[in-house]
Motif scaffolding. Structure first.
Motif, PDB file in Angstrom:
ATOM      1  N   THR A 140      23.527  59.490  45.597  1.00 31.38           N
ATOM      2  CA  THR A 140      22.198  60.101  45.616  1.00 31.38           C
ATOM      3  C   THR A 140      21.262  59.215  44.804  1.00 31.38           C
ATOM      4  N   LEU A 141      19.972  59.494  44.914  1.00 26.63           N
ATOM      5  CA  LEU A 141      19.012  58.700  44.142  1.00 26.63           C
ATOM      6  C   LEU A 141      18.710  59.396  42.820  1.00 26.63           C
ATOM      7  N   ILE A 142      18.829  58.647  41.741  1.00 27.45           N
ATOM      8  CA  ILE A 142      18.511  59.193  40.425  1.00 27.45           C
ATOM      9  C   ILE A 142      17.301  58.427  39.911  1.00 27.45           C
ATOM     10  N   GLU A 143      16.336  59.172  39.414  1.00 27.33           N
ATOM     11  CA  GLU A 143      15.092  58.557  38.926  1.00 27.33           C
ATOM     12  C   GLU A 143      15.353  57.662  37.717  1.00 27.33           C
ATOM     13  N   PRO A 144      14.974  56.380  37.773  1.00 25.59           N
ATOM     14  CA  PRO A 144      15.172  55.503  36.611  1.00 25.59           C
ATOM     15  C   PRO A 144      14.464  56.016  35.356  1.00 25.59           C
ATOM     16  N   ARG A 145      13.394  56.795  35.543  1.00 26.54           N
ATOM     17  CA  ARG A 145      12.690  57.260  34.344  1.00 26.54           C
ATOM     18  C   ARG A 145      13.519  58.289  33.559  1.00 26.54           C
ATOM     19  N   LEU A 146      14.651  58.760  34.151  1.00 23.29           N
ATOM     20  CA  LEU A 146      15.498  59.732  33.446  1.00 23.29           C
ATOM     21  C   LEU A 146      16.412  59.068  32.419  1.00 23.29           C
ATOM     22  N   LEU A 147      16.369  57.719  32.352  1.00 24.25           N
ATOM     23  CA  LEU A 147      17.313  56.990  31.497  1.00 24.25           C
ATOM     24  C   LEU A 147      17.356  57.524  30.064  1.00 24.25           C
ATOM     25  N   GLN A 148      16.181  57.693  29.470  1.00 31.78           N
ATOM     26  CA  GLN A 148      16.138  58.160  28.077  1.00 31.78           C
ATOM     27  C   GLN A 148      16.798  59.530  27.922  1.00 31.78           C
ATOM     28  N   THR A 149      16.507  60.408  28.882  1.00 31.30           N
ATOM     29  CA  THR A 149      17.065  61.759  28.827  1.00 31.30           C
ATOM     30  C   THR A 149      18.586  61.714  28.978  1.00 31.30           C
ATOM     31  N   ILE A 150      19.062  60.852  29.891  1.00 29.54           N
ATOM     32  CA  ILE A 150      20.506  60.726  30.095  1.00 29.54           C
ATOM     33  C   ILE A 150      21.158  60.177  28.821  1.00 29.54           C
ATOM     34  N   GLN A 151      20.481  59.203  28.208  1.00 32.64           N
ATOM     35  CA  GLN A 151      21.000  58.635  26.956  1.00 32.64           C
ATOM     36  C   GLN A 151      21.128  59.740  25.895  1.00 32.64           C
ATOM     37  N   LYS A 152      20.086  60.533  25.775  1.00 30.38           N
ATOM     38  CA  LYS A 152      20.091  61.591  24.749  1.00 30.38           C
ATOM     39  C   LYS A 152      21.221  62.569  24.998  1.00 30.38           C
ATOM     40  N   GLU A 153      21.368  62.953  26.280  1.00 30.42           N
ATOM     41  CA  GLU A 153      22.390  63.922  26.642  1.00 30.42           C
ATOM     42  C   GLU A 153      23.784  63.340  26.380  1.00 30.42           C
ATOM     43  N   THR A 154      23.958  62.049  26.679  1.00 28.44           N
ATOM     44  CA  THR A 154      25.240  61.385  26.442  1.00 28.44           C
ATOM     45  C   THR A 154      25.589  61.443  24.953  1.00 28.44           C
ATOM     46  N   THR A 155      24.609  61.062  24.124  1.00 27.70           N
ATOM     47  CA  THR A 155      24.839  61.076  22.675  1.00 27.70           C
ATOM     48  C   THR A 155      25.123  62.497  22.196  1.00 27.70           C
ATOM     49  N   ALA A 156      24.394  63.456  22.785  1.00 30.27           N
ATOM     50  CA  ALA A 156      24.601  64.850  22.379  1.00 30.27           C
ATOM     51  C   ALA A 156      26.028  65.296  22.705  1.00 30.27           C
ATOM     52  N   LEU A 157      26.533  64.889  23.887  1.00 31.48           N
ATOM     53  CA  LEU A 157      27.900  65.279  24.276  1.00 31.48           C
ATOM     54  C   LEU A 157      28.910  64.706  23.283  1.00 31.48           C
ATOM     55  N   ILE A 158      28.666  63.494  22.805  1.00 33.84           N
ATOM     56  CA  ILE A 158      29.581  62.885  21.833  1.00 33.84           C
ATOM     57  C   ILE A 158      29.499  63.657  20.516  1.00 33.84           C
ATOM     58  N   GLU A 159      28.255  63.943  20.123  1.00 34.28           N
ATOM     59  CA  GLU A 159      28.075  64.636  18.846  1.00 34.28           C
ATOM     60  C   GLU A 159      28.689  66.037  18.858  1.00 34.28           C
ATOM     61  N   LYS A 160      28.715  66.659  20.013  1.00 36.06           N
ATOM     62  CA  LYS A 160      29.278  68.022  20.102  1.00 36.06           C
ATOM     63  C   LYS A 160      30.799  68.016  19.949  1.00 36.06           C
ATOM     64  N   ASN A 161      31.394  66.845  20.068  1.00 34.13           N
ATOM     65  CA  ASN A 161      32.848  66.696  19.926  1.00 34.13           C
ATOM     66  C   ASN A 161      33.622  67.723  20.776  1.00 34.13           C
ATOM     67  N   LEU A 162      33.359  67.691  22.075  1.00 34.51           N
ATOM     68  CA  LEU A 162      33.988  68.662  22.987  1.00 34.51           C
ATOM     69  C   LEU A 162      35.425  68.250  23.309  1.00 34.51           C
ATOM     70  N   PRO A 163      36.328  69.232  23.450  1.00 32.03           N
ATOM     71  CA  PRO A 163      37.699  68.894  23.831  1.00 32.03           C
ATOM     72  C   PRO A 163      37.756  68.421  25.287  1.00 32.03           C
ATOM     73  N   ILE A 164      38.679  67.510  25.573  1.00 36.46           N
ATOM     74  CA  ILE A 164      38.867  67.055  26.956  1.00 36.46           C
ATOM     75  C   ILE A 164      40.224  67.610  27.421  1.00 36.46           C
ATOM     76  N   HIS A 165      40.183  68.495  28.423  1.00 33.60           N
ATOM     77  CA  HIS A 165      41.428  69.137  28.890  1.00 33.60           C
ATOM     78  C   HIS A 165      42.017  68.361  30.042  1.00 33.60           C
TER      79      HIS A 165
END
Ligand code: DAH
Length: 601
Positions: A140-165
């Protein structure tokens, strides 16, 4: 033969005992199939593991592991001997595995981040290998302008320290859980599914970290779109080894020592990274808000009062070093460009106004000098203005002379009729009378684009006309002739003149065709003793003119008993090319945007 893959259940298992099922050779390479293994076979975007298979009298140094319909083949160099049926120790090269695992899990973290930001995104492939550009591919097409938001969300997922099942399931369980399969997977085998936190599980066979918090920092570097697909690229940074440990172990008293150590290791890393990272990546990793320098600055808060000063100085020194390293990108760039001072400079290109626009400005000026006002009227207009108001009632055959484009619409105005692209500027005549509330004097010059169903070497579908209209008391043909002569002199030169010949138009009575004397032979028809090849006769026909028909004045609410007027109109393209002595083989050149042609004017 089927090999049991132990990493499916536990990606942290580094070694196991196993029994050799098959041994073979491929050139100088030895191949070994085991009943079970801890080594990952290449696939799913994750590269193969490396490691060792140690027997009683031999050692296989494994450089590649491949999957062959259930049997896992270990390929490598054999020293000594190994035998079928022999029990061996299998050990994975943990450093390689752990890096691969980091990159593989990172792909899943970025993918989840993207799903949060762009829920319709569907991942179809990915490359998570070392040394390659890491990316996930979306159909699918993803808007390049979403890069910053994706970066933030990625960092947030790491910071949340979620378990991987990780979970082994049968095909039936998979169906029950309604897990969509991105591609076809074997039906009769157990499959493994993975999920991050409480996200929807997905089938996956790679090695995975225990938690997202264990992930190294991920930098989403680019979103590239190609052929309807999107490639989200990312990189990973292995953090300074002991940072996390130090954090836990830190005692207040030791803190300045730790700042020193930390600063030193950041500096060492940066010296290395400046050679491999781009300037942007370097900036993000070290100097950005969440970069390593600011991490170190945070640590300063925990330093005891006595040591604050020296720790602060150390941190400052690191800052300067990092900034200096960042500057080397610029100087490297500069140094790599050899500047030859003897090469003549490049003259900047200065554009100019298009020849037709130049002509329009000039024509406007010529008429303004004698009291005309330039007006502008719609180029998409009711047909009443270019036809009915000009003494051409509906179905009048004269309309056919103007091959008119109609605007497609079900709506027809009861009086004004259909919408058309104006085929001539004469639509401005009655519009101008209306604008002035049917009260002369009128002296208008209407310049506009016109449209007709015509396209060949001498016609374009869009072209330009200018239209003159004068209405007042006592206006005669002399005024018309005088005005046209004035234009001829101003536009073509002091010797130029005009001539009018009887003709027919619906909207003028009498009507004329207007000719201008040829500007190449000055109207003599002769050039150097021969016939002028440009005009052949000394004259060029340019357009029409006449005394405004009483019906047209009436349509504009003006009493033809009190007022008279004249009108004229013709094409700008022709008027202009005649002056330049231009015989264009193809008039369409004017609108081609071909700079070689346009630069001449
Ligand atoms: N509108 C005419 C055309 O496009 C040209 C024309 C003829 C305009 C006579 C006039 C006129 O104003 O009086 O062919």
């Amino acid at each position: 033969m089927h090999t049991t893959v132990l990493y499916m259940k536990d990606s942290y298992l580094r070694a196991t005992s196993a029994t050799i099922a098959e041994i073979g050779t491929e050139g100088s390479t030895t191949t070994v199939v085991l009943d079970q293994t801890v080594m990952y076979a290449q696939g799913g975007g994750q590269p193969s593991d490396r490691g060792m298979i140690r027997g009683k009298n031999g050692l296989l140094s494994v450089s590649h592991v491949s999957y062959n319909g259930g049997a896992i083949k270990h390929l490598g160099k054999l020293t000594g001997e190994l035998h079928v049926g022999e029990t061996v120790e299998v050990e994975v090269d943990w450093n390689v595995r752990y890096r691969n695992m980091q990159m593989h899990t990172a792909g899943h973290i970025v993918d989840l981040a993207i799903k949060h930001v762009a829920p319709e995104a569907t991942a179809v492939d990915g490359v998570h290998g070392i040394g390659k550009k890491l990316h996930i591919e979306y159909s699918t097409l993803i808007e390049p302008r979403l890069l910053q938001t994706i970066q933030k969300e990625t960092t947030a997922l790491i910071e949340k320290n979620l378990p991987i099942h990780l979970e082994m399931v049968t095909r039936q369980q998979l169906d029950e859980k309604r897990i969509p399969l991105p591609f076809d997977l074997p039906k009769n085998k157990e499959l493994r599914i993975m999920s991050i936190g409480d996200s929807t599980p997905m089938p996956d066979g790679g090695t995975q970290l225990h938690t997202t918090g264990e992930s190294w920092p991920i930098i989403v570097t680019d979103i590239v779109r190609n052929n309807g697909h999107t490639f989200v690229q990312y990189t990973m940074q292995e953090p300074v080894k002991n940072v996390l440990k130090q954090k836990d172990e830190r005692a207040m008293s030791e803190s300045s020592l730790n700042i020193d150590d930390l600063a030193q290791s950041i500096e060492r890393e940066a010296q290395h990274d400046v050679k491999v990272l781009s300037a942007d990546q370097f900036q993000t990793t070290y100097l950005a808000k969440k970069g390593k320098l600011s991490h170190l600055m945070d640590e300063l808060k925990t330093v005891s009062l006595e040591e604050k000063k020296s720790a602060g100085q150390r941190a400052n020194a690191l800052k300067h070093t990092l900034e200096a390293l960042l500057l080397t990108y610029d100087s490297q760039k500069k140094n790599s460009e050899v500047i030859d001072m003897t090469i003549p400079g490049i003259q900047p290109k200065v554009g100019h106004v298009h020849p037709i626009s130049q002509a329009m400005h000039e024509i406007t000026r010529i008429f303004e000098k004698i009291g005309f006002i330039r007006v502008r009227y719609p180029e998409v207009d009711w047909e009443w203005y270019p036809f009915d108001s000009l003494n051409m009632p509906k179905d009048h055959p004269a309309r056919d002379e103007w091959e008119t484009f109609l605007v497609q619409s079900d709506y027809v105005h009861p009086i004004l009729g259909k919408m058309v692209l104006t085929p001539h500027t004469s639509n401005g005549q009655v519009r101008e009378m209306q604008r002035l509330h049917s009260t002369p004097p009128i002296r208008m010059i209407n310049i506009a684009r016109c449209y007709r169903r015509q396209a060949d070497v001498t016609h374009t579908e869009m072209f330009h006309q200018f239209e003159g209209l004068v209405v007042d008391k006592g206006i005669t043909i002399q005024h018309l002739k005088g005005t046209i002569d004035h234009f001829a002199r101003e536009f073509y030169g002091p010797h130029a003149t005009s001539r009018i010949r009887p003709f027919h138009f619906q909207f003028t009575e009498p009507s004329f065709e207007v000719d201008f004397s040829c500007s190449i032979c000055d109207g003599t028809g002769k050039l150097n003793g021969d016939k002028c090849r440009f005009c052949k006769s000394g004259w060029h026909e340019v357009g029409g003119a006449g005394m405004v028909h009483p019906n047209v004045l009436k349509a504009g609410g003006i009493d033809p008993e009190q007022y008279t007027g004249f009108a004229f109109g013709w094409g700008i393209e022709r008027t202009y090319t005649l002056r330049e002595g231009l015989k264009l083989d193809d008039i369409r050149l004017l609108y081609s945007g071909d700079m070689r042609f346009l630069e001449q004017f």
